[in-house]
Design an enzyme around this catalytic site. Sequence first.
Site, PDB file in Angstrom:
ATOM      1  N   LYS A 121      24.334  42.392  16.913  1.00 16.62           N
ATOM      2  CA  LYS A 121      25.087  41.155  16.688  1.00 16.62           C
ATOM      3  C   LYS A 121      26.593  41.420  16.741  1.00 16.62           C
ATOM      4  O   LYS A 121      27.033  42.560  16.562  1.00 16.62           O
ATOM      5  CB  LYS A 121      24.717  40.579  15.322  1.00 16.62           C
ATOM      6  CG  LYS A 121      25.056  41.491  14.147  1.00 16.62           C
ATOM      7  CD  LYS A 121      25.142  40.751  12.822  1.00 16.62           C
ATOM      8  CE  LYS A 121      25.956  41.553  11.826  1.00 16.62           C
ATOM      9  NZ  LYS A 121      26.771  40.830  10.917  1.00 16.62           N
ATOM     10  N   LYS A 170      23.885  51.204   6.970  1.00 20.01           N
ATOM     11  CA  LYS A 170      25.180  51.674   6.445  1.00 20.01           C
ATOM     12  C   LYS A 170      25.139  53.180   6.197  1.00 20.01           C
ATOM     13  O   LYS A 170      26.131  53.872   6.420  1.00 20.01           O
ATOM     14  CB  LYS A 170      25.530  50.928   5.155  1.00 20.01           C
ATOM     15  CG  LYS A 170      25.623  49.415   5.332  1.00 20.01           C
ATOM     16  CD  LYS A 170      27.036  48.914   5.184  1.00 20.01           C
ATOM     17  CE  LYS A 170      27.173  47.460   5.604  1.00 20.01           C
ATOM     18  NZ  LYS A 170      26.684  46.519   4.594  1.00 20.01           N
ATOM     19  N   LYS A 190      32.380  42.207  12.394  1.00 21.50           N
ATOM     20  CA  LYS A 190      33.816  42.403  12.167  1.00 21.50           C
ATOM     21  C   LYS A 190      34.261  43.815  12.473  1.00 21.50           C
ATOM     22  O   LYS A 190      35.297  44.035  13.059  1.00 21.50           O
ATOM     23  CB  LYS A 190      34.137  42.120  10.703  1.00 21.50           C
ATOM     24  CG  LYS A 190      34.244  40.660  10.415  1.00 21.50           C
ATOM     25  CD  LYS A 190      34.942  40.469   9.079  1.00 21.50           C
ATOM     26  CE  LYS A 190      34.182  39.484   8.244  1.00 21.50           C
ATOM     27  NZ  LYS A 190      33.097  40.097   7.472  1.00 21.50           N
TER      28      LYS A 190
HETATM   29  P1  ADP Z   1      30.283  40.974   9.324  1.00 22.41           P
HETATM   30  O1  ADP Z   1      28.903  41.478   9.586  1.00 22.41           O
HETATM   31  O2  ADP Z   1      30.955  40.515  10.565  1.00 22.41           O
HETATM   32  O3  ADP Z   1      31.144  41.882   8.485  1.00 22.41           O
HETATM   33  P2  ADP Z   1      29.784  39.471   6.907  1.00 22.41           P
HETATM   34  O4  ADP Z   1      28.788  40.497   6.464  1.00 22.41           O
HETATM   35  O5  ADP Z   1      31.037  39.308   6.115  1.00 22.41           O
HETATM   36  O6  ADP Z   1      30.111  39.641   8.449  1.00 22.41           O
HETATM   37  O7  ADP Z   1      29.031  38.058   6.983  1.00 22.41           O
HETATM   38  C1  ADP Z   1      29.669  36.825   6.781  1.00 22.41           C
HETATM   39  C2  ADP Z   1      28.763  35.716   7.253  1.00 22.41           C
HETATM   40  O8  ADP Z   1      28.742  35.664   8.687  1.00 22.41           O
HETATM   41  C3  ADP Z   1      27.298  35.856   6.810  1.00 22.41           C
HETATM   42  O9  ADP Z   1      26.797  34.571   6.522  1.00 22.41           O
HETATM   43  C4  ADP Z   1      26.621  36.413   8.038  1.00 22.41           C
HETATM   44  O10 ADP Z   1      25.261  36.049   8.089  1.00 22.41           O
HETATM   45  C5  ADP Z   1      27.404  35.718   9.155  1.00 22.41           C
HETATM   46  N1  ADP Z   1      27.387  36.516  10.385  1.00 22.41           N
HETATM   47  C6  ADP Z   1      27.997  37.710  10.591  1.00 22.41           C
HETATM   48  N2  ADP Z   1      27.793  38.134  11.869  1.00 22.41           N
HETATM   49  C7  ADP Z   1      27.031  37.167  12.466  1.00 22.41           C
HETATM   50  C8  ADP Z   1      26.494  37.007  13.799  1.00 22.41           C
HETATM   51  N3  ADP Z   1      26.749  37.876  14.764  1.00 22.41           N
HETATM   52  N4  ADP Z   1      25.751  35.898  14.052  1.00 22.41           N
HETATM   53  C9  ADP Z   1      25.526  34.965  13.089  1.00 22.41           C
HETATM   54  N5  ADP Z   1      26.012  35.055  11.837  1.00 22.41           N
HETATM   55  C10 ADP Z   1      26.758  36.142  11.516  1.00 22.41           C
END
Ligand code: ADP
Length: 344
Positions: free
Chosen positions: A204, A122, A207
């Site tokens: 990965k 970050k 969002k």
């Molecule tokens: P993002 O990284 O998309 O903002 P969040 O931090 O809000 O997502 O994570 C929400 C949930 O989704 C968490 O449990 C996280 O481990 C899971 N998650 C987010 N991206 C992935 C991914 N590419 N593969 C598997 N799980 C994910």
Amino acid sequence: MKQTKNMNPGHQEIVMSGIRPTGFLHIGNYFGALKNYIKMQDEYECFFMIADLHSLTTHPDTKDLKPNVHRVVSEHIACGLDPEKVALYCQSHVPQTAELYLYLNMLAYKGELEKTPTFKDKVRLQPENVNAGLLTYPVLQAADIILHRAVAVPVGKDQEQHLEMARNFVKRFNHRYGEVFPEPQAFNFANALVKVPSLDGKGKMSKSENQLATIYLSDDDDLIRKKIKKAKTDSGPTEQNAPKPDYIENIFNLMKLVSSEEVVANFESAYRDCTIRYGDLKKQLGEDMVQFVRPIREKAEAIRQDEKYLKEVLAMGAEKAVKSAAATMKIVREVMGLNYFPEK
Ligand code: ADP
């Protein structure tokens, strides 16, 4: 994960997890988290949270927060979550979170927080806003989890280290003040934690980053086909049984999530004997992904129009979460000795 020990004999085990309302949910959120939420809702006492406070560490502008929270709640329900069975709530509706976060901050060390890979990422992404909330993000996350004395946390692989930090904070709290909290464990029914790869082969799906390489639950059919068509490939294997490059492995991994076993086996065999055509592979994956996303998208859109219902869902969730949080904080204040009123 291995099944957790029941910390609450005679009661259902407690489960907690959260997703930030920082954008549209994607298939990584679904396969890493939501899919497990839905499977767990009948067997466990579940607390599922929209992490609006966490989103302020990276998205301080609150103008879009309300529509984002409503959309994410709609998407949870459209994926199959039943707000009657679980507590589906917004983090900022549970003020006890801030109190526990404060106490845990006294047990978290600057050095360990600075070393956290997600913090370093970050800092790289937003060097102009390295706020203290970003540094203590894992502390707030630990507070969210242990506020309900949860033992199982359905999350994707990217959260593994945060869970380890939460266990460390719990150990320190229990050691100093008394055994209040169970140690939470990351949970996935499939045993291994899931990481849904980005379509560009870099990291990965997420969002807020590389949106063209992420499949959102709100993407329309053509956009899904287009994104998958653009996924990186090459001219194909030239030797039988050759190992797959990462970006090809990623396409197969996505296919395993949404296509039938038979389809995957056919393409695996075509890869092994070098007859595979990546155009066909991506076309098939595109169609299977469309079939997977379409019903969720349509259902979420319909729920999102019903603001009255969404507000009722959030009020019901807040009530359940506050009740559980207040019970925990009563114990926390007692064991910490923060109770100066005369006994009644
Ligand atoms: P993002 O990284 O998309 O903002 P969040 O931090 O809000 O997502 O994570 C929400 C949930 O989704 C968490 O449990 C996280 O481990 C899971 N998650 C987010 N991206 C992935 C991914 N590419 N593969 C598997 N799980 C994910």
